[in-house]
Design a protein around this motif. Sequence first.
Motif, PDB file in Angstrom:
ATOM      1  N   ARG A 245       0.837  -1.203   0.000  1.00 25.28           N
ATOM      2  CA  ARG A 245       0.000   0.000   0.000  1.00 25.28           C
ATOM      3  C   ARG A 245       0.875   1.257   0.000  1.00 25.28           C
ATOM      4  O   ARG A 245       0.624   2.214  -0.736  1.00 25.28           O
ATOM      5  CB  ARG A 245      -0.920  -0.038   1.223  1.00 25.28           C
ATOM      6  CG  ARG A 245      -1.887   1.143   1.314  1.00 25.28           C
ATOM      7  CD  ARG A 245      -1.335   2.237   2.186  1.00 25.28           C
ATOM      8  NE  ARG A 245      -2.228   3.396   2.235  1.00 25.28           N
ATOM      9  CZ  ARG A 245      -1.807   4.628   2.525  1.00 25.28           C
ATOM     10  NH1 ARG A 245      -0.531   4.856   2.761  1.00 25.28           N
ATOM     11  NH2 ARG A 245      -2.666   5.622   2.563  1.00 25.28           N
ATOM     12  N   THR A 246       1.924   1.259   0.807  1.00 21.78           N
ATOM     13  CA  THR A 246       2.816   2.410   0.896  1.00 21.78           C
ATOM     14  C   THR A 246       3.494   2.686  -0.436  1.00 21.78           C
ATOM     15  O   THR A 246       3.519   3.832  -0.909  1.00 21.78           O
ATOM     16  CB  THR A 246       3.881   2.172   1.987  1.00 21.78           C
ATOM     17  OG1 THR A 246       3.236   2.022   3.252  1.00 21.78           O
ATOM     18  CG2 THR A 246       4.855   3.333   2.060  1.00 21.78           C
ATOM     19  N   ILE A 247       4.043   1.649  -1.059  1.00 16.00           N
ATOM     20  CA  ILE A 247       4.768   1.828  -2.317  1.00 16.00           C
ATOM     21  C   ILE A 247       3.827   2.242  -3.443  1.00 16.00           C
ATOM     22  O   ILE A 247       4.141   3.138  -4.244  1.00 16.00           O
ATOM     23  CB  ILE A 247       5.510   0.533  -2.699  1.00 16.00           C
ATOM     24  CG1 ILE A 247       6.529   0.168  -1.614  1.00 16.00           C
ATOM     25  CG2 ILE A 247       6.189   0.681  -4.049  1.00 16.00           C
ATOM     26  CD1 ILE A 247       7.598   1.210  -1.388  1.00 16.00           C
ATOM     27  N   ILE A 248       2.650   1.611  -3.521  1.00 12.00           N
ATOM     28  CA  ILE A 248       1.693   1.934  -4.588  1.00 12.00           C
ATOM     29  C   ILE A 248       1.221   3.383  -4.464  1.00 12.00           C
ATOM     30  O   ILE A 248       1.181   4.138  -5.447  1.00 12.00           O
ATOM     31  CB  ILE A 248       0.497   0.964  -4.557  1.00 12.00           C
ATOM     32  CG1 ILE A 248       0.943  -0.437  -5.003  1.00 12.00           C
ATOM     33  CG2 ILE A 248      -0.629   1.453  -5.458  1.00 12.00           C
ATOM     34  CD1 ILE A 248      -0.109  -1.507  -4.799  1.00 12.00           C
ATOM     35  N   PHE A 252       2.096   6.324  -7.362  1.00 12.27           N
ATOM     36  CA  PHE A 252       1.084   7.027  -8.157  1.00 12.27           C
ATOM     37  C   PHE A 252       1.038   8.517  -7.819  1.00 12.27           C
ATOM     38  O   PHE A 252       0.776   9.349  -8.699  1.00 12.27           O
ATOM     39  CB  PHE A 252      -0.283   6.375  -7.960  1.00 12.27           C
ATOM     40  CG  PHE A 252      -0.482   5.138  -8.791  1.00 12.27           C
ATOM     41  CD1 PHE A 252      -0.834   5.238 -10.128  1.00 12.27           C
ATOM     42  CD2 PHE A 252      -0.281   3.879  -8.257  1.00 12.27           C
ATOM     43  CE1 PHE A 252      -0.998   4.102 -10.907  1.00 12.27           C
ATOM     44  CE2 PHE A 252      -0.434   2.740  -9.024  1.00 12.27           C
ATOM     45  CZ  PHE A 252      -0.791   2.849 -10.356  1.00 12.27           C
ATOM     46  N   THR A 253       1.312   8.878  -6.570  1.00  7.59           N
ATOM     47  CA  THR A 253       1.400  10.297  -6.223  1.00  7.59           C
ATOM     48  C   THR A 253       2.597  10.933  -6.913  1.00  7.59           C
ATOM     49  O   THR A 253       2.517  12.063  -7.412  1.00  7.59           O
ATOM     50  CB  THR A 253       1.510  10.481  -4.703  1.00  7.59           C
ATOM     51  OG1 THR A 253       0.474   9.760  -4.051  1.00  7.59           O
ATOM     52  CG2 THR A 253       1.400  11.953  -4.330  1.00  7.59           C
ATOM     53  N   ALA A 254       3.706  10.207  -6.955  1.00  2.00           N
ATOM     54  CA  ALA A 254       4.901  10.717  -7.634  1.00  2.00           C
ATOM     55  C   ALA A 254       4.657  10.884  -9.125  1.00  2.00           C
ATOM     56  O   ALA A 254       5.126  11.858  -9.737  1.00  2.00           O
ATOM     57  CB  ALA A 254       6.073   9.774  -7.387  1.00  2.00           C
ATOM     58  N   ILE A 255       3.922   9.962  -9.740  1.00  3.59           N
ATOM     59  CA  ILE A 255       3.590  10.084 -11.165  1.00  3.59           C
ATOM     60  C   ILE A 255       2.770  11.348 -11.416  1.00  3.59           C
ATOM     61  O   ILE A 255       2.991  12.083 -12.387  1.00  3.59           O
ATOM     62  CB  ILE A 255       2.823   8.833 -11.650  1.00  3.59           C
ATOM     63  CG1 ILE A 255       3.761   7.618 -11.685  1.00  3.59           C
ATOM     64  CG2 ILE A 255       2.213   9.064 -13.035  1.00  3.59           C
ATOM     65  CD1 ILE A 255       3.058   6.313 -11.973  1.00  3.59           C
ATOM     66  N   ILE A 279       7.889  13.017  -1.045  1.00  2.00           N
ATOM     67  CA  ILE A 279       7.304  11.673  -1.169  1.00  2.00           C
ATOM     68  C   ILE A 279       8.378  10.613  -0.948  1.00  2.00           C
ATOM     69  O   ILE A 279       8.175   9.636  -0.215  1.00  2.00           O
ATOM     70  CB  ILE A 279       6.641  11.496  -2.548  1.00  2.00           C
ATOM     71  CG1 ILE A 279       5.360  12.335  -2.627  1.00  2.00           C
ATOM     72  CG2 ILE A 279       6.322  10.031  -2.819  1.00  2.00           C
ATOM     73  CD1 ILE A 279       4.806  12.474  -4.029  1.00  2.00           C
ATOM     74  N   LEU A 280       9.544  10.796  -1.574  1.00  2.00           N
ATOM     75  CA  LEU A 280      10.639   9.841  -1.410  1.00  2.00           C
ATOM     76  C   LEU A 280      11.115   9.789   0.037  1.00  2.00           C
ATOM     77  O   LEU A 280      11.220   8.703   0.628  1.00  2.00           O
ATOM     78  CB  LEU A 280      11.796  10.228  -2.337  1.00  2.00           C
ATOM     79  CG  LEU A 280      13.068   9.382  -2.219  1.00  2.00           C
ATOM     80  CD1 LEU A 280      12.783   7.930  -2.580  1.00  2.00           C
ATOM     81  CD2 LEU A 280      14.184   9.947  -3.093  1.00  2.00           C
TER      82      LEU A 280
END
Length: 318
Positions: A245-248, A252-255, A279-280
């Motif tokens: 969940r964290t990575i997804i 998508f927020t980074a995209i 975000i990172l």
Amino acid sequence: MEIFNHNSNVNFLGMRKFSIGIAALLMIASIALIATKGLNYGLDFTGGVSIVADYQQPVAIADVRAALEKGGIENAVVQSLGGTKEVSIRLQPTAAMLDEKGKVSLDKAADDVTKALRAIRPDAALTSRDYVGSQVGEELRSDGVVAVIVVIIGIMGYLWIRFERRFAIAAVVTEVHDALVTVGIFALTQREFDLTVLASVLAVVGYSINDKVVVFDRIRELFRLARKAEPEEILNRSINNTLSRTIITSTFTAITMAALYFFGGPVVHGFAITMLIGILVGTLSSIFVASPILLWLGVSKKDLMPQVKGNPELERRP
């Protein structure tokens, strides 16, 4: 949708000395950079000349910016004023815009801007001009610092009530880490720091705490479900359970932020870059920093169980 197995067992807590050490070094380095190199404050904080230009026909912001650069006026902030014919121009005064006493001459600044704009578009006309002093910028800076502090204190109070004081302390420490490292990168690269960037730093704080609350929720749930379990095991399982969940969410927020950077224009570049950095940093701190701090603070199942003292309803339960 899962990237990682829900029941995977990566020993994140086993790397806690290494991850906490890196986090501490990044915070110290960020403080040192901010103290020594400082931030490259934009016009919002340093003051400058503010001009409004009006066109008889619609004009593109990029064309106005290109005209100013061609006329020798660089790093101007150009924004549309609710339409396609009126724009706001903010710029740092050049040496040619100063009078004999070294003060800013609005007449000279207006003449330089008018010449630059009319060289490309003869229908340009200035409708207002003003100078914003550095005192206003200092007030904005102090207000911005106060806003960040209030947000962090509010988050701490919320988590103290919803979870437990150890969760609040761990969250605040990681939020300070995320904000400091993000601002420290701006000090290192000397990118312009304006009100848009400040707003995105506050957004980073909010985004980052959302990640940590998800992990904290799973920690509380697993502590209450487990009869006997070591805190380190519970914390590891919680991170692994929420890792997909964290990575997804972060990806998508980074995209979205990357799309904003490439297609949103220069005005939102600062916001998008700050969010990408935040975000990172926030994602890594949610995985490698927040839970180790909880373990170090001594979180246990007893801290998360309902208190039965003085509550007859709970005392009667088997």
